[in-house]
Design a protein around this motif. Structure first.
Motif, PDB file in Angstrom:
ATOM      1  N   THR A   1       4.855  -0.639   2.494  1.00  0.00           N
ATOM      2  CA  THR A   1       5.046  -1.748   1.552  1.00  0.00           C
ATOM      3  C   THR A   1       5.993  -2.780   2.169  1.00  0.00           C
ATOM      4  N   GLU A   2       5.542  -3.371   3.290  1.00  0.00           N
ATOM      5  CA  GLU A   2       6.421  -4.236   4.069  1.00  0.00           C
ATOM      6  C   GLU A   2       6.959  -5.415   3.251  1.00  0.00           C
TER       7      GLU A   2
ATOM      8  N   ILE B   1      12.371   0.308  -0.805  1.00  0.00           N
ATOM      9  CA  ILE B   1      11.193   1.190  -0.703  1.00  0.00           C
ATOM     10  C   ILE B   1      10.255   0.651   0.374  1.00  0.00           C
ATOM     11  N   ILE B   2      10.167   1.389   1.485  1.00  0.00           N
ATOM     12  CA  ILE B   2       9.351   0.882   2.600  1.00  0.00           C
ATOM     13  C   ILE B   2       7.930   1.438   2.589  1.00  0.00           C
ATOM     14  N   GLY B   3       7.658   2.410   1.708  1.00  0.00           N
ATOM     15  CA  GLY B   3       6.288   2.898   1.636  1.00  0.00           C
ATOM     16  C   GLY B   3       6.176   4.194   0.869  1.00  0.00           C
ATOM     17  N   LYS B   4       4.980   4.770   0.955  1.00  0.00           N
ATOM     18  CA  LYS B   4       4.653   5.992   0.231  1.00  0.00           C
ATOM     19  C   LYS B   4       4.315   7.090   1.243  1.00  0.00           C
TER      20      LYS B   4
ATOM     21  N   LEU C   1      11.421   6.282   1.588  1.00  0.00           N
ATOM     22  CA  LEU C   1      10.013   6.492   1.248  1.00  0.00           C
ATOM     23  C   LEU C   1       9.903   7.306  -0.036  1.00  0.00           C
ATOM     24  N   VAL C   2       8.890   7.010  -0.824  1.00  0.00           N
ATOM     25  CA  VAL C   2       8.609   7.745  -2.057  1.00  0.00           C
ATOM     26  C   VAL C   2       7.339   8.557  -1.827  1.00  0.00           C
TER      27      VAL C   2
END
Lengths: 95, 487
Positions: free
Chosen positions: B49-50, B119-122, B78-79
Motif C-alpha cells: 500500500t505504497e 501501514i505499508i501492506g498486507k 504490515l497487517v
C-alpha cells in the motif's frame, strides 16, 4: 473409522461444498485418517464435566439500543458479485 | 539512509525519528525498497500500500515535528491479510476474497492508525489462517528468510518472515492454534498471543471464534510491549473483548525475575521432538534459572496429549459455521456458470476455497452433524474444560510455564503438504494454549545448524506482564533476538 464415499458426499452436501471425484477420494482417505486420531477422545472420562464453549467467562453482554452511523447502500453493494437497482442479484431461487 | 537501518526495532526507529536522523517518509521508502528487492524471494507481502503508506508517513512526520509522536508514530508495519483495512484489499490469501475491499477497518487497524503507525501492506498467510507453513496461501507460499528452501511457519508466516527479513519493522498476526508463535519461533522473532479477549477481534475475518486472537510480531520484547499498549483493550464492537483495564506493558520490563516460579510441563517434550530443540530449550531454561527464577522440571499436565484432537474438532467445527457465509451472494468470488442457485453456491465454494480449507469445512461439518455432535463436538468441549482446569491448577503453583514453541526447526517446503496429520503436529505445543484461552509468547532461544528455535512462555489469563517481564529479562541476558537473517 473409514468413511464411505456416500458419507463424504452427504457431508459435502450439508456444507454446500462441491467436490470433484478426485477430491471426494482424497477427502475420504484424509478425513478417515484424521478421525482415527480423534478416537483417543473417547477414552477420556468426562462424566460430570461441563462443556467449555469459550474461555472468557462473559455472558449476556448488553449495550444501549441507540441509533448510530451505518454503511451506505453503495458501500455494502460495492463488493457484490452482481447487483441491480440497489439489490444483490442472485440466480432464481424458485425455478 | 543506509541499509544499517533495515532491521531496526520499533524503539530504535522511534529514537532515530525523534533525533531527526531520518524522516518517517525516508524510513517508509527504505522498507518499500526492501520489499521490492527481497520479496520476490520471500513472498511475505500480498498487497503493498505504497500510496497510503507515504501519506501516513508524511502525517507522522508532521506529528514528530509538532512533538506529538508516540512510540509507533512513523514506524512502517504490515497487517496480516485477514484483518480488514478500509479501501485496501483484504484477501485472507484466498481466491474467495481475491478482490474483496472492506468498507471498514478492524479495530486494531484503527488503533494503529491513531498511534501513527505506517501501514505499508498486507502480509501473506495460509488461506483463512488454516495451516502451519504458509504453503496454503492461494497466491504463493512464503519462504523462511533464514533458509529460503524452508517454511516460515504459519499461518502468520508472511508477518513473521517480513519482520525477520526487515521488510517491515513489526507486523500484526493472528493466532488460533499457534499461528503467531510457531512462525515467530521458525523465523527467530518475538510473537505474542494475548489472552482471549485482550485484543478486539472486530474486523478480523473469523476462523474459529472461540480461539482466534490478534497479536504482535516484533524484533524484541520491548517492541512487543509497545504494540500491545496500542492494540489491547475492550471494544464495544467485540462482545468477547474483556472489560479489563490495560496496563502500560513497558512498566513490567524491569529485568527482575528473582523468585519467580517456573514450571516445565514434561508432556511438551514430546516423542519425536528434535534433540537439538530439546537441548536448546533446556539450556534457555537454565539461563532463566541463573537469572534467579526457580525451576520445577517435574510438572505434569496429562491432558495435553488430548489437545490435538480437541483442537481439530473444535476449530474446524467453528470454521465450518463461520465459512458458511462465503456463498457468492453478497461479496467475494462467485462461480459464473452454475446451472442453478444451489449449483452456483456449491461450485463457488468448490473453486473459491483451497484444499486445506475444504478439508476443515468437511471435518467440522462432520463433527457437528446429526449423530456425531455428542461423540465429537460435545466431547471435545468437555475435554477442553479438563485442559483448562489443569492449567488453572498449575498456575496456582507457578507464575509461568515454559516449553518449546514447536517440536522441530523449520521444515522444508513441501515436506508435510500431503500429510495433514504431520502438518497439524507441528502445532502440538501451541494448540493447548488457545484451547484454554491463555496468553503465551515465543521468543528466540537459539539455533540448530543456522535454523531458529523458539521458546514458549505461558501464563494465566491476563498475566501478559509476567510473560513480558521474564521474556525481557531473558533478552537482556542473551543475544539470540539480535541475530538477523542475512538474505
Amino acid at each position: 473409522m473409514k468413511l464411505s464415499r456416500e458419507e463424504v458426499l452427504h457431508i459435502a452436501r450439508l456444507a454446500r461444498l462441491g467436490l470433484s471425484d478426485e477430491e471426494v477420494e482424497t477427502v475420504r482417505e484424509q478425513l478417515s485418517n484424521i478421525l482415527e486420531n480423534f478416537e483417543v477422545l473417547q477414552t477420556v472420562d468426562t462424566d460430570d464435566v461441563p462443556p467449555t464453549a469459550q474461555s472468557i467467562h462473559l455472558s449476556n453482554v448488553l449495550r444501549k439500543d441507540e441509533e448510530c452511523a451505518s454503511f451506505t447502500q453503495e458501500e455494502i453493494l460495492a463488493n457484490a458479485p452482481q447487483k441491480e437497482d440497489g439489490f444483490f442479484r442472485v440466480r432464481a431461487v424458485l425455478e | 539512509m543506509t541499509t544499517d537501518h533495515d532491521q531496526l526495532t520499533i524503539h530504535e526507529a522511534h529514537r532515530l525519528l525523534e533525533e531527526r536522523r531520518f524522516s518517517s517518509v525516508e524510513l517508509t521508502r527504505a522498507c518499500l525498497d526492501r520489499i521490492r528487492y527481497l520479496d520476490e524471494r520471500v513472498g511475505a507481502v500480498v498487497t503493498v500500500t505504497e500510496e497510503l503508506a507515504l501519506r501516513q508517513a508524511a502525517e507522522a512526520d508532521k506529528r514528530i515535528a509538532a512533538g506529538d509522536a508516540g512510540p509507533l508514530t512513523g514506524v512502517p508495519m504490515l497487517v496480516k491479510d485477514n484483518m480488514c483495512t478500509r479501501g485496501v484489499l483484504t484477501t485472507c490469501s484466498s481466491k474467495m476474497l481475491e478482490s474483496f475491499v472492506p468498507p471498514y477497518n478492524a479495530t486494531v487497524v484503527d488503533k494503529l492508525e491513531e498511534a501513527g503507525a505506517v501501514i505499508i501492506g498486507k502480509a501473506n498467510m495460509d488461506e483463512f489462517a488454516m495451516g502451519s507453513s504458509t504453503e496454503h496461501s492461494a497466491f504463493s507460499p512464503t519462504h523462511n528468510p533464514w533458509d529460503l528452501s524452508r517454511v516460515p511457519g504459519g499461518s502468520s508466516g508472511g508477518s513473521a518472515a517480513a519482520v525477520a527479513a526487515g521488510e517491515a519493522i513489526f507486523a500484526l498476526g493472528s493466532d488460533t492454534g499457534g499461528s503467531i508463535r510457531q512462525p515467530a519461533g521458525f523465523c527467530s522473532v518475538t510473537g505474542l498471543k494475548p489472552t482471549y479477549g485482550r485484543v478486539s477481534r472486530y474486523g478480523l475475518v473469523a476462523f474459529a471464534s472461540s480461539l482466534d486472537q490478534i497479536g504482535p510480531l516484533t524484533q524484541d520484547v520491548t517492541d512487543c510491549a509497545l504494540v500491545m499498549n496500542a492494540i489491547a483493550g475492550h471494544d464495544n464492537r467485540d462482545s468477547t473483548s474483556a472489560p479489563i483495564p490495560v496496563p502500560d506493558y513497558t512498566q513490567c520490563l524491569n529485568g527482575d525475575v528473582k523468585g519467580l516460579k517456573i514450571g516445565i510441563p514434561k508432556e511438551y517434550f514430546v516423542e519425536g521432538m528434535q534433540p537439538e530443540v530439546e537441548d536448546t530449550i533446556r539450556a534457555a531454561i537454565g539461563q532463566l534459572e541463573k537469572l534467579g527464577a526457580s525451576i520445577d522440571w517435574e510438572v505434569s499436565l496429562p491432558h495435553t496429549r488430548h489437545a490435538l484432537a480437541v483442537y481439530y474438532v473444535i476449530a474446524p467445527s467453528e470454521a465450518s459455521a463461520n465459512l458458511a457465509r462465503y456463498d457468492g451472494t453478497t461479496y467475494g468470488f462467485r462461480y459464473k456458470d452454475g446451472e442453478s442457485m444451489w449449483d452456483t453456491m456449491e461450485k463457488t465454494r468448490q473453486f473459491g476455497f483451497g484444499a486445506e480449507v475444504k478439508r476443515r469445512i468437511m471435518l467440522g461439518t462432520y463433527a457437528l452433524s446429526a449423530g456425531y455432535y455428542d461423540a465429537y463436538y460435545l466431547k471435545a468441549q468437555k475435554v477442553r474444560t479438563l485442559i483448562r482446569r489443569e492449567f488453572d491448577e498449575a498456575f496456582e503453583k507457578f507464575d509461568v510455564l515454559v516449553t518449546p514453541t514447536s517440536p522441530t526447526v523449520p521444515f522444508t517446503m513441501g515436506e508435510k503438504l500431503d500429510d495433514p496429520v504431520q502438518m497439524y503436529l507441528s502445532d502440538v505445543c501451541t494448540l493447548p494454549i488457545n484451547i484454554a484461552g491463555l496468553p503465551a509468547i515465543s521468543i528466540p532461544a537459539g539455533f540448530a545448524d543456522g535454523l531458529p528455535i523458539g521458546m514458549q512462555i505461558i501464563a494465566k489469563p491476563f498475566a501478559e506482564e509476567t510473560i513480558l517481564r521474564i521474556a525481557h529479562a531473558f533478552q537482556q541476558a542473551t543475544d539470540w533476538h539480535e541475530k538477523r537473517a542475512r538474505i
